[in-house]
Design a protein around this motif. Structure first.
Motif, PDB file in Angstrom:
ATOM      1  N   ASP A  44       0.830  -1.204   0.000  1.00 24.79           N
ATOM      2  CA  ASP A  44       0.000   0.000   0.000  1.00 24.79           C
ATOM      3  C   ASP A  44       0.865   1.254   0.000  1.00 24.79           C
ATOM      4  N   SER A  49      -5.259   7.076  -1.857  1.00 23.90           N
ATOM      5  CA  SER A  49      -4.145   6.171  -1.580  1.00 23.90           C
ATOM      6  C   SER A  49      -4.067   5.148  -2.704  1.00 23.90           C
ATOM      7  N   GLN A  50      -3.006   4.326  -2.686  1.00 19.69           N
ATOM      8  CA  GLN A  50      -2.789   3.340  -3.755  1.00 19.69           C
ATOM      9  C   GLN A  50      -2.552   1.955  -3.170  1.00 19.69           C
ATOM     10  N   LYS A  51      -2.697   0.968  -4.030  1.00 22.80           N
ATOM     11  CA  LYS A  51      -2.346  -0.395  -3.668  1.00 22.80           C
ATOM     12  C   LYS A  51      -1.821  -1.114  -4.900  1.00 22.80           C
ATOM     13  N   SER A  83     -10.575   4.921  -2.611  1.00 24.60           N
ATOM     14  CA  SER A  83      -9.239   4.459  -2.212  1.00 24.60           C
ATOM     15  C   SER A  83      -9.315   3.062  -1.610  1.00 24.60           C
ATOM     16  N   PRO A  84      -8.246   2.271  -1.770  1.00 21.17           N
ATOM     17  CA  PRO A  84      -7.030   2.577  -2.538  1.00 21.17           C
ATOM     18  C   PRO A  84      -7.243   2.305  -4.021  1.00 21.17           C
ATOM     19  N   ASN A 121      -3.090   8.119  -8.353  1.00 21.93           N
ATOM     20  CA  ASN A 121      -3.635   8.526  -7.052  1.00 21.93           C
ATOM     21  C   ASN A 121      -4.565   9.732  -7.187  1.00 21.93           C
TER      22      ASN A 121
END
Length: 438
Positions: free
Chosen positions: A239, A248-250, A274-275, A402
């Protein structure tokens, strides 16, 4: 055969003494300099290591930049006589270089690089997968996202020997699977590419990069692969915090596949919470110190993601090639991230080919001591000399979003896929001497 030819010649003239066997060289080398650095300045970093004049592979002169070698750039101006020989150097060398900055090769004992492959088909965003993956990398971002990394550099010298000149084009059976993804077959590269390095003794010499020499080489030709080369690459699964970005990212293995002759890195379309799922692969080893890496890619025509091809150790040891699919007119972005927190990065751009989204093109980054050099289809485009990384780390390729309107934009409304046809790498490792340790 070159070292033995030179040795026999010098012995026949009565000008040299037979050099020790390789095993003795490695033992002696570790008593002197374990990583081919020397002295107390620049790369020497106050470690005070001494070069070994009898070491054919490393070299007896300690250069002004803190590396051991044999050529005039090591043995001439600025040579540190307290940490090796100077002026005359030694009477033989496996590679001749005219570079004004010494390009190092590391000595030690080689680590065999496995070519075991993992089968790949693609899965949807919600499908779970048992692919081997890593959580020790980071996204290549120049926006204000927060990142956690546990990437470390290895200084341990392994005890097995193996040549690491590897072309990964074959497949083997595996029980680990990924799912399938449909996309148009990319067109072959019509823009040309870089000449391959030339093998000289145990080194690989890049002729159009001031004869930079490297101890390792790998090639991934995805037109010949149906399975993921897990022995040398890993798939990220971790993450990334949002920071000041909207999302946020994954990174997940589910978004990585080999399909229709390409390695495909996907950001699925339609994500709005998100993510945001993206994709990333990286080298299985984290001790690369300098290299010439060429990646042949077709850029996505779906806006809202960032394609990255880069070296990374931490946020202050990073050099990137990045492409923003929401603004292809801005070109390829070249960046050396700031060596000191809070300082400005060093950046440049170069226009992309007009057909970058329909035809494969080679993007190349040569990371050398004191400079990063960028190429497109084999033609040099930019040179950056500030904020150049100097610590060992990993090489990564990713596709992410993002929602940051100042960088990645997006997230994309439809699937955005970075297609990689081939990766060719020439590089040094601090924990392995490659074929020079055989």
């Amino acid at each position: 055969m070159l070292p033995y030819t030179v040795l026999l010649l010098t012995l026949s003239l009565g000008l040299a003494v037979a050099r020790p066997k390789h095993a003795f060289l490695h033992q002696h080398k570790r008593t002197l300099t374990p990583d081919n650095t020397c002295g107390n300045i620049v790369a020497g970093n106050n470690k005070g290591y001494t070069c070994d004049p009898s070491d054919f592979w490393g070299g007896g002169c300690c250069s002004q930049y803190g590396y051991c070698g044999n050529s005039p750039v090591y043995c001439g101006t600025g040579c540190q006589s307290a940490f090796g020989v100077c002026d005359s150097g030694v009477s033989f060398s496996s590679v001749t270089t005219t570079n004004l900055r010494p390009l190092i090769t590391f000595t030690g004992v080689a680590t065999p690089l496995s070519t075991t492959l993992v089968s790949t088909t693609f899965s949807t965003l919600s499908t779970s997968t048992s692919l081997s993956s890593t959580s020790s990398s980071t996204s290549s971002t120049t926006s204000s996202t927060s990142t956690t990394s546990t990437s470390t550099s290895s200084t341990t010298l392994p005890t097995t020997t193996s040549s690491t000149s590897t072309t990964t084009t074959s497949t083997t059976s595996s029980s680990t699977a990924v799912a399938s993804q449909t996309s148009a077959t990319p067109s072959s590269n019509t823009g040309g590419g870089s000449a391959k390095a030339v093998q000289s003794g145990c080194l690989w010499v890049v002729p159009d990069s001031n004869s930079a020499s490297f101890t390792h080489t790998l090639e991934f030709d995805f037109t010949q692969l149906t399975e993921f080369p897990s022995g040398n690459l890993t798939i990220s699964n971790y993450d990334v915090g949002a920071g000041t970005a909207p999302h946020s990212q994954k990174y997940t293995p589910a978004q990585v596949a080999i399909s229709e002759g390409t390695l495909q890195l996907k950001v699925p379309g339609g994500q709005n919470t998100s993510p945001i799922h993206g994709s990333e692969v990286q080298t299985a080893f984290q001790d690369i110190l300098y290299g010439s890496v060429r990646t042949t890619v077709q850029v996505s025509d779906i806006g809202g993601t960032c394609h990255g091809m880069f070296y990374y150790k931490d946020d202050n040891q990073e050099t990137d090639i990045e492409i923003l699919t929401a603004d292809l007119s801005s070109g390829a972005h070249y960046t050396n991230q700031p060596n000191t927190p809070g300082q400005m990065s060093t950046t440049a751009t170069h226009p992309l080919p007009a057909n970058a989204t329909v035809v494969m093109h080679e993007h190349r980054l040569d990371w050398l001591p004191g400079q990063t050099v960028y190429y497109l289809d084999g033609v040099q485009t930019k040179v950056l000399t500030s904020n150049v990384p100097s610590d060992p780390g990993s090489w990564l390729w990713n596709n992410w979003s993002n929602g940051d309107p100042k960088w990645s934009a997006g997230p994309p409304e439809a699937d955005s896929i970075l297609k990689i046809e081939k990766i060719v790498m020439y590089f040094n490792r601090t924990g392995s001497a490659g074929s020079c340790g055989a």
